[in-house]
Design a protein around this motif. Structure first.
Motif, PDB file in Angstrom:
ATOM      1  N   LEU A  90       0.993  -1.315   0.110  1.00 44.36           N
ATOM      2  CA  LEU A  90      -0.035   0.185   0.192  1.00 44.36           C
ATOM      3  C   LEU A  90       0.811   1.221  -0.142  1.00 44.36           C
ATOM      4  O   LEU A  90       1.585   1.334   0.773  1.00 44.36           O
ATOM      5  CB  LEU A  90      -1.066  -0.212   1.100  1.00 44.36           C
ATOM      6  CG  LEU A  90      -1.175   1.539   0.949  1.00 44.36           C
ATOM      7  CD1 LEU A  90      -2.773   1.745   0.357  1.00 44.36           C
ATOM      8  CD2 LEU A  90      -2.732   1.716   3.299  1.00 44.36           C
ATOM      9  N   PHE A  91       0.224   2.269  -1.345  1.00 47.62           N
ATOM     10  CA  PHE A  91       1.487   3.559  -0.823  1.00 47.62           C
ATOM     11  C   PHE A  91       0.218   4.691   0.023  1.00 47.62           C
ATOM     12  O   PHE A  91      -1.749   4.443  -0.504  1.00 47.62           O
ATOM     13  CB  PHE A  91       1.699   3.883  -2.376  1.00 47.62           C
ATOM     14  CG  PHE A  91       2.260   5.314  -2.438  1.00 47.62           C
ATOM     15  CD1 PHE A  91       3.231   5.990  -1.219  1.00 47.62           C
ATOM     16  CD2 PHE A  91       1.802   6.139  -3.127  1.00 47.62           C
ATOM     17  CE1 PHE A  91       3.709   6.816  -1.794  1.00 47.62           C
ATOM     18  CE2 PHE A  91       2.523   7.876  -3.520  1.00 47.62           C
ATOM     19  CZ  PHE A  91       2.991   7.858  -2.321  1.00 47.62           C
ATOM     20  N   TYR A  92       0.540   4.900   0.708  1.00 49.79           N
ATOM     21  CA  TYR A  92      -0.509   6.275   2.015  1.00 49.79           C
ATOM     22  C   TYR A  92       0.157   7.415   1.640  1.00 49.79           C
ATOM     23  O   TYR A  92       1.473   7.511   1.977  1.00 49.79           O
ATOM     24  CB  TYR A  92      -0.377   5.791   3.104  1.00 49.79           C
ATOM     25  CG  TYR A  92      -1.154   7.113   3.483  1.00 49.79           C
ATOM     26  CD1 TYR A  92      -2.583   7.460   2.760  1.00 49.79           C
ATOM     27  CD2 TYR A  92      -1.348   7.007   5.380  1.00 49.79           C
ATOM     28  CE1 TYR A  92      -3.115   8.465   4.272  1.00 49.79           C
ATOM     29  CE2 TYR A  92      -1.703   7.651   5.963  1.00 49.79           C
ATOM     30  CZ  TYR A  92      -3.153   8.878   5.668  1.00 49.79           C
ATOM     31  OH  TYR A  92      -3.447  10.083   5.838  1.00 49.79           O
ATOM     32  N   SER A  93      -0.200   8.912   0.688  1.00 49.83           N
ATOM     33  CA  SER A  93       0.187   9.906   0.753  1.00 49.83           C
ATOM     34  C   SER A  93      -0.603  10.755   1.640  1.00 49.83           C
ATOM     35  O   SER A  93      -1.761  11.234   1.950  1.00 49.83           O
ATOM     36  CB  SER A  93      -0.445  10.437  -1.135  1.00 49.83           C
ATOM     37  OG  SER A  93       0.080  12.105  -0.955  1.00 49.83           O
ATOM     38  N   MET A  94       0.308  11.519   2.406  1.00 46.11           N
ATOM     39  CA  MET A  94      -0.296  11.908   3.731  1.00 46.11           C
ATOM     40  C   MET A  94      -0.696  13.497   2.676  1.00 46.11           C
ATOM     41  O   MET A  94      -1.538  13.648   3.903  1.00 46.11           O
ATOM     42  CB  MET A  94       0.536  11.974   4.725  1.00 46.11           C
ATOM     43  CG  MET A  94       0.562  10.689   5.320  1.00 46.11           C
ATOM     44  SD  MET A  94       2.495  10.565   6.894  1.00 46.11           S
ATOM     45  CE  MET A  94       0.329  11.183   7.770  1.00 46.11           C
ATOM     46  N   SER A  95      -0.974  13.921   1.875  1.00 43.29           N
ATOM     47  CA  SER A  95      -1.469  15.187   1.338  1.00 43.29           C
ATOM     48  C   SER A  95      -2.444  14.517   0.319  1.00 43.29           C
ATOM     49  O   SER A  95      -1.499  13.604  -0.659  1.00 43.29           O
ATOM     50  CB  SER A  95      -0.267  16.316   1.515  1.00 43.29           C
ATOM     51  OG  SER A  95       0.154  15.653   0.002  1.00 43.29           O
ATOM     52  N   SER A  96      -2.282  15.729  -0.637  1.00 48.42           N
ATOM     53  CA  SER A  96      -3.059  15.799  -1.754  1.00 48.42           C
ATOM     54  C   SER A  96      -2.191  15.956  -3.367  1.00 48.42           C
ATOM     55  O   SER A  96      -2.770  15.594  -4.457  1.00 48.42           O
ATOM     56  CB  SER A  96      -4.750  16.314  -1.782  1.00 48.42           C
ATOM     57  OG  SER A  96      -4.105  17.616  -1.671  1.00 48.42           O
ATOM     58  N   TYR A  97      -0.821  15.640  -2.419  1.00 47.26           N
ATOM     59  CA  TYR A  97       0.490  15.675  -3.780  1.00 47.26           C
ATOM     60  C   TYR A  97       0.960  14.962  -3.943  1.00 47.26           C
ATOM     61  O   TYR A  97       2.366  15.043  -3.493  1.00 47.26           O
ATOM     62  CB  TYR A  97       0.900  17.052  -3.593  1.00 47.26           C
ATOM     63  CG  TYR A  97       0.630  18.638  -3.026  1.00 47.26           C
ATOM     64  CD1 TYR A  97      -0.848  19.008  -3.670  1.00 47.26           C
ATOM     65  CD2 TYR A  97       0.612  19.413  -1.505  1.00 47.26           C
ATOM     66  CE1 TYR A  97      -1.914  20.010  -3.506  1.00 47.26           C
ATOM     67  CE2 TYR A  97      -0.748  20.570  -1.180  1.00 47.26           C
ATOM     68  CZ  TYR A  97      -1.759  20.431  -2.110  1.00 47.26           C
ATOM     69  OH  TYR A  97      -1.937  21.545  -1.323  1.00 47.26           O
ATOM     70  N   ALA A  98       0.549  14.121  -3.970  1.00 52.14           N
ATOM     71  CA  ALA A  98       0.958  11.975  -4.457  1.00 52.14           C
ATOM     72  C   ALA A  98       2.009  12.421  -5.601  1.00 52.14           C
ATOM     73  O   ALA A  98       1.322  13.355  -6.450  1.00 52.14           O
ATOM     74  CB  ALA A  98       0.040  11.403  -4.551  1.00 52.14           C
ATOM     75  N   PRO A  99       2.955  12.183  -5.195  1.00 52.22           N
ATOM     76  CA  PRO A  99       3.920  12.532  -6.995  1.00 52.22           C
ATOM     77  C   PRO A  99       3.112  11.674  -8.355  1.00 52.22           C
ATOM     78  O   PRO A  99       2.540  11.045  -8.136  1.00 52.22           O
ATOM     79  CB  PRO A  99       4.930  11.000  -6.635  1.00 52.22           C
ATOM     80  CG  PRO A  99       4.589  10.035  -5.734  1.00 52.22           C
ATOM     81  CD  PRO A  99       3.859  10.645  -5.047  1.00 52.22           C
TER      82      PRO A  99
END
Length: 374
Positions: A90-99
C-alpha cells in the motif's frame, strides 16, 4: 508482513498544518500493535535528534529525503524508484500532492483543502493550475480517500467528481497540546478570568482576513472605551500589518507578536478573552481546536470548514463584515454569561478532536484496504 510506504514529505522543520498532521499521526501509529511494516519518507533534517527516540518502533523505518513535497526532485525520485516502491502492499500519501509517478500498488491519500486552487493569488495562476491537476490525479486514482472535514469532502466531490470511498476524519490539536494531554497536564482552569485581550493565531495571508479583523477591532476600541483592551496577533508575517495599525491608530492596542514559542502560545491561549478566527477559507482549522482545549470562546467564520468544526461553540460571523465581527467582540466584552457559556461549551467540544482517534481510524482504513483485521 504487509508493507506500507508513506509519503510524509510535508513533514518538515517548519510548523504547518500538514507538518503537524504527519507528526501526530506517526506518533500514534508507532504505538499501534499491528503486523504491518511502515516505511516513512519525511523531510525533517534533524529527525534523529528530534524524533527518533520518541518514535522508535521495530516496525517503522524512517527515511529522510531532501526533496520538497512539490518538486521535480521528488518526481524524479519516485520515477527512478517506481519498480521498488511498487513492491509495497500500500502507498499512503499524507497529502493530496501524491507523486505523478506513484507506485503501482493500492493507494490511499488524505486531502486537506483546496486553498491553492480557490486562492490562486497565494502561489500564482500557473502554479495553481498545476496543483489542481496534481490533486485531481491524486483523488481520482486513489482506492480510498481521507478528508479532514465534510466541507473538504463536499468541495472535492463537486470539483473532481470522485468515485472512490471517502472517510471524514477530524484532526486533533497542536503538538504542544497533544504532549500535555499525554502527560496528563491540566490545560484549563475553570475559575480563570480572561485577560483584556483578543487573540489571533494565523499567518498573514490574504485568506486569513487579518486586515478586516483589525478594522473591526478599531470599531470595538472606539465604541467600548475600555482602557487597556488589546489584540495579540500570533503568526508569521503579522509584523507586516504595522502600517494598518498605524493608519487605524491602534499601535497601543495591538501586539504583533509574530512567531512565538509553544510555552508563550500556551500562556496566551490560557489568558485570552477569545480566539478570533475570521478566515475566508479553511480545510479544518487547528487553532479552533487549540482554543477549545483551553476553554477559550471562539469567534469565527460562518463559511467553509470553520462553522463545521466550531459548530455550537462559537459566535459565527460573516467574515466579510467588519460590523458583524465587531459586534461579536463587543458581546464577549459586555456579556459575562455568554462568555461563560461559550467557554464551557468550547472545553466540552474539545473531546471530539483527538489524534489517537484520528490515527486509529486511519489504521482501520489501511487494514480494510489490505483486507486485514486489527
Amino acid at each position: 508482513m504487509a508493507r506500507i510506504l508513506i509519503d510524509a514529505l510535508g513533514w518538515t522543520e517548519h510548523p504547518s498544518g500538514l507538518s503537524t498532521y504527519c507528526y501526530c499521526i506517526m506518533k500514534e501509529l508507532t504505538k499501534a500493535n499491528v503486523q504491518l511494516h511502515f516505511t516513512v519518507l519525511h523531510n525533517v533534517v534533524n529527525f534523529k535528534d528530534k524524533f527518533l527516540l520518541e518514535l522508535k518502533n521495530k516496525n517503522f523505518t524512517f527515511i529522510y529525503l531532501d526533496k520538497p513535497l512539490l518538486s521535480i526532485q521528488k518526481e524524479l525520485h519516485f520515477l527512478f524508484n517506481k519498480k521498488y516502491y511498487s513492491q509495497f502492499d500500500l502507498f499512503y500519501s499524507m497529502s493530496s500532492y501524491a507523486p505523478v509517478f506513484q507506485p503501482n500498488t493500492k493507494f490511499l491519500s488524505t486531502t486537506h483543502d483546496l486553498k491553492y486552487v480557490e486562492f490562486p493569488e497565494l502561489i500564482g495562476k500557473w502554479k495553481s493550475i498545476l496543483l489542481s491537476k496534481i490533486i485531481k490525479k491524486t483523488v481520482m486514482s486513489a482506492d480510498s480517500l481521507i478528508m479532514i472535514s465534510n466541507f473538504t469532502k463536499n468541495q472535492v466531490r463537486r470539483k473532481f467528481k470522485i468515485k472512490s470511498p471517502v472517510d471524514v476524519i477530524y484532526e486533533g490539536p497542536s503538538r504542544f497540546i497533544s504532549a500535555q494531554i499525554e502527560s496528563k497536564s491540566k490545560l484549563f482552569n475553570t475559575t480563570r478570568e480572561p485577560g483584556p485581550y483578543f487573540l489571533s493565531i494565523a499567518e498573514n495571508r490574504p485568506h486569513k482576513n487579518l486586515e478586516l479583523m483589525l478594522r473591526a477591532f478599531k470599531i470595538v476600541v472606539d465604541r467600548e472605551k475600555i482602557h487597556g483592551i488589546k489584540f495579540v496577533l500570533v503568526g508569521s508575517g503579522v509584523e507586516n500589518l504595522r502600517p494598518v495599525c498605524e493608519e487605524l491608530e491602534l499601535e497601543k492596542n495591538v501586539l504583533l507578536a509574530g512567531k512565538v514559542s509553544d510555552m508563550e502560545l500556551r500562556t496566551l491561549l490560557a489568558g485570552a478573552k477569545s480566539l478570533v478566527f475570521p478566515s475566508l477559507y479553511e480545510g479544518f482549522g487547528i487553532p479552533l481546536v487549540d482554543a477549545m482545549y483551553f476553554g477559550v470562546p471562539i469567534i469565527t467564520s460562518n463559511i467553509t470548514s470553520t462553522c463545521e468544526i466550531a459548530k455550537d461553540v462559537a459566535i459565527l460571523i460573516d467574515p466579510r463584515s467588519k460590523t458583524e465581527l465587531a459586534n461579536a467582540m463587543s458581546l464577549l466584552i459586555n456579556d459575562k454569561k455568554i462568555w461563560n457559556e461559550l467557554s464551557m461549551a468550547s472545553l466540552k467540544a474539545s473531546t471530539k478532536f483527538d489524534w489517537q482517534n484520528c490515527s486509529n481510524d486511519i489504521l482501520k482504513i489501511i487494514l480494510n484496504i489490505l483486507d486485514k483485521k486489527l
